[in-house]
Design a protein around this motif. Structure first.
Motif, mmCIF file in Angstrom:
data_model
loop_
_atom_site.group_PDB
_atom_site.id
_atom_site.type_symbol
_atom_site.label_atom_id
_atom_site.label_comp_id
_atom_site.label_asym_id
_atom_site.label_seq_id
_atom_site.Cartn_x
_atom_site.Cartn_y
_atom_site.Cartn_z
ATOM 1 N N LEU A 19 -14.355 -23.680 2.481
ATOM 2 C CA LEU A 19 -14.837 -23.679 1.064
ATOM 3 C C LEU A 19 -15.432 -23.085 2.087
ATOM 4 C CD1 LEU A 19 -15.946 -24.804 -1.102
ATOM 5 C CD2 LEU A 19 -17.181 -26.276 0.293
ATOM 6 N N SER A 20 -15.947 -21.620 1.899
ATOM 7 C CA SER A 20 -17.021 -20.661 2.903
ATOM 8 C C SER A 20 -18.387 -21.225 2.288
ATOM 9 C CB SER A 20 -16.866 -18.932 1.800
ATOM 10 O OG SER A 20 -17.612 -19.563 0.233
ATOM 11 N N ASP A 21 -19.497 -20.624 3.546
ATOM 12 C CA ASP A 21 -20.418 -20.989 3.114
ATOM 13 C C ASP A 21 -21.538 -20.550 2.176
ATOM 14 O OD1 ASP A 21 -20.763 -18.214 3.879
ATOM 15 O OD2 ASP A 21 -21.472 -18.422 5.624
ATOM 16 N N ALA A 22 -20.387 -19.781 0.938
ATOM 17 C CA ALA A 22 -21.401 -19.442 0.006
ATOM 18 C C ALA A 22 -21.062 -20.444 -1.823
ATOM 19 C CB ALA A 22 -21.024 -18.263 -0.800
ATOM 20 N N GLY A 23 -20.024 -21.492 -1.070
ATOM 21 C CA GLY A 23 -19.815 -22.113 -1.784
ATOM 22 C C GLY A 23 -18.215 -22.430 -2.979
ATOM 23 N N MET A 24 -17.299 -21.260 -2.155
ATOM 24 C CA MET A 24 -16.500 -20.780 -3.018
ATOM 25 C C MET A 24 -15.182 -21.265 -2.234
ATOM 26 S SD MET A 24 -18.010 -19.134 -5.083
ATOM 27 C CE MET A 24 -16.152 -17.430 -6.077
ATOM 28 N N ALA A 25 -14.163 -21.361 -3.040
ATOM 29 C CA ALA A 25 -13.018 -20.909 -2.317
ATOM 30 C C ALA A 25 -12.265 -20.606 -1.839
ATOM 31 C CB ALA A 25 -11.698 -22.770 -3.710
ATOM 32 N N VAL A 26 -11.749 -20.162 -0.936
ATOM 33 C CA VAL A 26 -10.289 -18.795 0.212
ATOM 34 C C VAL A 26 -9.400 -19.891 0.187
ATOM 35 C CG1 VAL A 26 -10.610 -17.900 1.718
ATOM 36 C CG2 VAL A 26 -12.835 -18.289 0.782
ATOM 37 N N VAL A 27 -8.618 -19.268 -0.266
ATOM 38 C CA VAL A 27 -6.910 -19.853 -0.540
ATOM 39 C C VAL A 27 -6.022 -18.585 0.626
ATOM 40 C CG1 VAL A 27 -4.992 -20.646 -1.605
ATOM 41 C CG2 VAL A 27 -7.571 -20.992 -2.674
#
Length: 66
Positions: A19-27
């Motif tokens: 989970l990024s600090d921008a609230g996005m999932a990174v796979v």
């Protein structure tokens, strides 16, 4: 960008969901360059991860919202 591991293996070279600090999932996963039905846009890539990692990441994210 700062990432927090949500689910996946304990090493840096296998499938993981962050989970990024921008609230996005990174796979992080194994690259998929071509497959029937896959149409990538400019700048997009596809990765393959085991379903249990996806499910574990959803469970972890739901638990974090409580």
């Amino acid at each position: 960008m700062k990432l927090s591991k949500v689910a996946g293996c304990e090493f840096d070279n296998c499938p993981v969901v962050y989970l990024s600090d921008a609230g996005m999932a990174v796979v992080q996963g194994f690259p998929v360059r071509a497959a029937d039905g896959l149409e990538l846009g400019v700048g997009e890539i596809a990765v393959e991860v085991p379903p249990e990692i996806v499910l574990a990441s959803v469970e972890a994210l739901q638990g974090a919202k409580k």
